[in-house]
Design an enzyme around this catalytic site. Structure first.
Site, mmCIF file in Angstrom:
data_model
loop_
_atom_site.group_PDB
_atom_site.id
_atom_site.type_symbol
_atom_site.label_atom_id
_atom_site.label_comp_id
_atom_site.label_asym_id
_atom_site.label_seq_id
_atom_site.Cartn_x
_atom_site.Cartn_y
_atom_site.Cartn_z
ATOM 1 N N CYS A 78 0.818 -1.222 0.000
ATOM 2 C CA CYS A 78 0.000 0.000 0.000
ATOM 3 C C CYS A 78 0.849 1.268 0.000
ATOM 4 O O CYS A 78 0.465 2.278 -0.597
ATOM 5 C CB CYS A 78 -0.926 0.022 1.215
ATOM 6 N N HIS A 79 1.990 1.237 0.689
ATOM 7 C CA HIS A 79 2.765 2.468 0.884
ATOM 8 C C HIS A 79 3.945 2.611 -0.073
ATOM 9 O O HIS A 79 4.528 3.698 -0.149
ATOM 10 C CB HIS A 79 3.268 2.542 2.328
ATOM 11 N N HIS A 88 -5.207 0.737 -9.494
ATOM 12 C CA HIS A 88 -5.036 -0.425 -8.626
ATOM 13 C C HIS A 88 -5.630 -1.674 -9.277
ATOM 14 O O HIS A 88 -5.024 -2.242 -10.166
ATOM 15 C CB HIS A 88 -5.671 -0.143 -7.266
ATOM 16 N N MET A 125 -6.760 1.573 6.724
ATOM 17 C CA MET A 125 -5.636 0.790 7.236
ATOM 18 C C MET A 125 -6.102 -0.096 8.377
ATOM 19 O O MET A 125 -6.729 0.362 9.327
ATOM 20 C CB MET A 125 -4.513 1.706 7.729
ATOM 21 N N HIS A 137 -12.125 -0.108 -4.281
ATOM 22 C CA HIS A 137 -11.302 -1.323 -4.344
ATOM 23 C C HIS A 137 -12.209 -2.461 -4.813
ATOM 24 O O HIS A 137 -12.802 -3.172 -3.996
ATOM 25 C CB HIS A 137 -10.692 -1.645 -2.978
#
Length: 560
Positions: free
Chosen positions: A50-51, A337, A101, A379
């Site tokens: 994710c980061h 994504h 998160m 998502h």
């Protein structure tokens, strides 16, 4: 007046940051080399997806020690992990955030949480590059094509086999969907992100988070890994060539690090070509880490759809002439994504989750059809297609950062769908969820139900359940199924996350992964789609943190 020594020190720190050297910043907490190595592995396993490897953020926040954001009015906002400090970072890591998160207090120890809070205040490491020669050096042809079976040597119904990722074990379970029995467990790369099927349904391709790609031949008496290759150090997606005349000729794989995609022989995985994705974003800024997210094979043309996360570019890669590669770049939005096809198979719908949009690529014209505004952090997984009574054909996405599922009207060339044209490429309805944190939605052409999970929600009751909407009356709230309770497994300290509904070939069963902690027993929980009653629980010591499940027939034919 600033002293020459201070000026020199500031210059050195800036240079270290620019070069990405793994040194500590002036006010970063002290760490031993051993602590850094441990933290680096945890970061790769739990955070980098994710980061980002360089911690510049995408689905997750920017985690660089120092960063600066520019507001719309031109003002600067200073930030970074150093400003947050160790204690606040510990709280964020342990308890999660409302932005999607998940909490890690049931995955990491207190010592590990502290370790990670200190680690992300250090200058990010820059991993080594990975060349075509590196790929060739890693390539292993275990069983040559000439030595493989010429016909299926077992009596398994291959169309109803499920390929199930056993995340923390670094393995893949192939499960017989007819008997609900584990057929074979094979070694793969770490935390396989997806499994893709050959055009024939014979081969299963996997790609691990560590870049290891495998091809498994299901025509043997028992499934056999026939070739492996490493694409890089962090990867997410592969797919074969599917256009008529090119079936399974090539395989493409995309990596998060290095930021590039690779093309291989479809049957042997022999490396052929590596193409970098570094370059300008849709905003005109250079980005050093444009990771390759989802990849799918088009049936409109001999092309792959390659979605580059940080740049917001959708690449249509023509594989008819690899020596003279032709690529169409479609500008969309950041950060690309996951996604899936609309019901017609013409439009690819992909989440631009940092922009709260879904980008629609028309693979027939090679142009952007639309940018659809959605709720926070879409998502979709592959999304879900069905006929809406009021709005016609729709495609659905859930959201990591919002408590809804968005239904988007899709275009259609069918005359009977002309009356829905005014709604095309708009969110026509939002289905209320009990909380944010959805990862996957799913339905089936033979079903009157629509399933949604919420494994990234911090609330145990929500994360351990799935929610089922009635397609005949979407005004009704969804039915909640407590997957953790239905599994019959004892409650554990870790939240047991119910993830990724997946239908069987017939469309009458839905399989849910129940993902326990590293040391907890996990399970696959199967429901009857018509009655929503529990049908079977598959549990075994070998079933370790199951995540993605891919039914062979549905994956081959993009049924979702």
């Amino acid at each position: 007046m600033t002293s020459p020594k201070k000026t020199l020190l500031a210059s050195l720190i800036a240079s270290i940051s620019l070069l990405g050297t793994a040194g500590a910043l002036a006010n970063a907490p002290a760490m031993t080399d051993a602590e850094k190595e441990t933290a680096k592995q945890i970061y790769f396993e739990r955070c980098a997806g994710c980061h980002g490897v360089l911690r510049k953020g995408a689905t997750g926040k920017n985690l660089e020690p120092h960063w600066t954001q520019t507001q719309a009015d031109g003002a600067k906002i200073e930030g970074g992990t150093l400003q947050l400090g160790t204690k606040r970072l510990e709280n964020i890591i342990a308890y999660g955030t409302d932005g999607g998160m998940v909490n890690y207090d049931d995955i990491l120890t207190e010592q590990e949480v502290n370790l990670m809070a200190r680690y992300i205040q250090q200058t990010p490491d820059v991993p080594p590059e990975f060349s075509l020669q590196d790929m060739k050096d890693s390539w292993k042809l275990i069983v040559p094509v000439a030595e493989r079976p010429t016909k299926q040597m077992n009596k398994i119904n291959l169309k109803n086999v499920f390929a199930i990722t056993l995340r923390d074990a670094g393995k893949l379970a192939l499960v017989d969907g007819d008997t609900h029995k584990i057929w074979k467990i094979l070694d793969t790369g770490y935390a396989v992100h997806i499994s893709r099927l050959s055009a024939s349904g014979r081969y299963v391709y996997t790609v691990g988070r560590d870049g290891l790609t495998t091809v498994i031949d299901m025509w043997f008496e028992e499934p056999t890994t026939v070739a492996t290759v490493r694409l890089g150090s962090d990867a997410r997606s592969v797919d074969v060539s599917k256009f008529k005349g090119y079936e399974d000729k090539y395989l493409i794989g995309g990596t998060y690090w290095p930021p590039q995609y690779s093309i291989m022989d479809g049957e042997t995985l022999e490396p052929i070509k590596v193409v970098s994705t570094r370059g300008q974003t849709v905003d005109g800024e250079y980005h050093p880490e444009p990771r390759v997210a989802s990849i799918v094979a088009s049936l409109q043309k001999p092309e792959w759809v390659v979605n580059v996360k940080e740049t917001g570019q959708i690449l249509l890669v023509d594989y008819t002439d690899l020596k003279n590669l032709k690529t169409t770049a479609i500008e969309s939005a950041k950060f690309l994504h996951d996604g899936g096809w609309d019901a017609s198979g013409r439009y690819f719908m992909v989440a631009a989750n940092a922009s709260n949009k879904v980008a629609v690529a028309d693979t027939k014209t090679g142009k952007l059809a639309a940018l659809v505004d959605t709720a926070k952090i879409p998502h979709p997984g592959r999304g879900a297609n069905f006929m809406h009574k009021q709005f016609g054909p729709v495609w659905a996405t859930g959201h990591l950062g919002d408590e809804v599922v968005s239904l988007i009207s899709t275009a259609s060339d069918k005359p009977e769908h002309a009356k829905f044209k005014e709604h095309n490429w708009k969110v026509v309805q939002e289905l209320k969820m009990p909380g944010a944190g959805n990862l996957f939605v799913k339905t089936h052409p033979k079903s009157r139900h629509f399933w949604a999970d919420a494994p990234m929600n911090p609330e145990r009751e929500v994360a351990e359940s799935v929610y089922v909407f009635n397609l005949d009356d979407l005004s009704k709230p969804p039915t909640r199924l407590n997957v953790a309770k239905d599994s019959g497994l004892p409650e554990s300290k870790a939240i047991r996350r119910a993830v990724q509904p997946e239908y069987n070939e017939a469309g009458n069963e839905v399989w849910i992964s129940l993902w326990g902690g590293k040391t907890d027993q996990s399970a696959i929980v199967i429901y009857d789609d018509k009655t929503l009653k529990l049908k079977r629980v598959i549990t075994d010591p070998a079933v370790v943190t199951p995540t993605g499940k891919f039914n062979v027939y549905n994956t081959m034919h993009d049924v979702y």
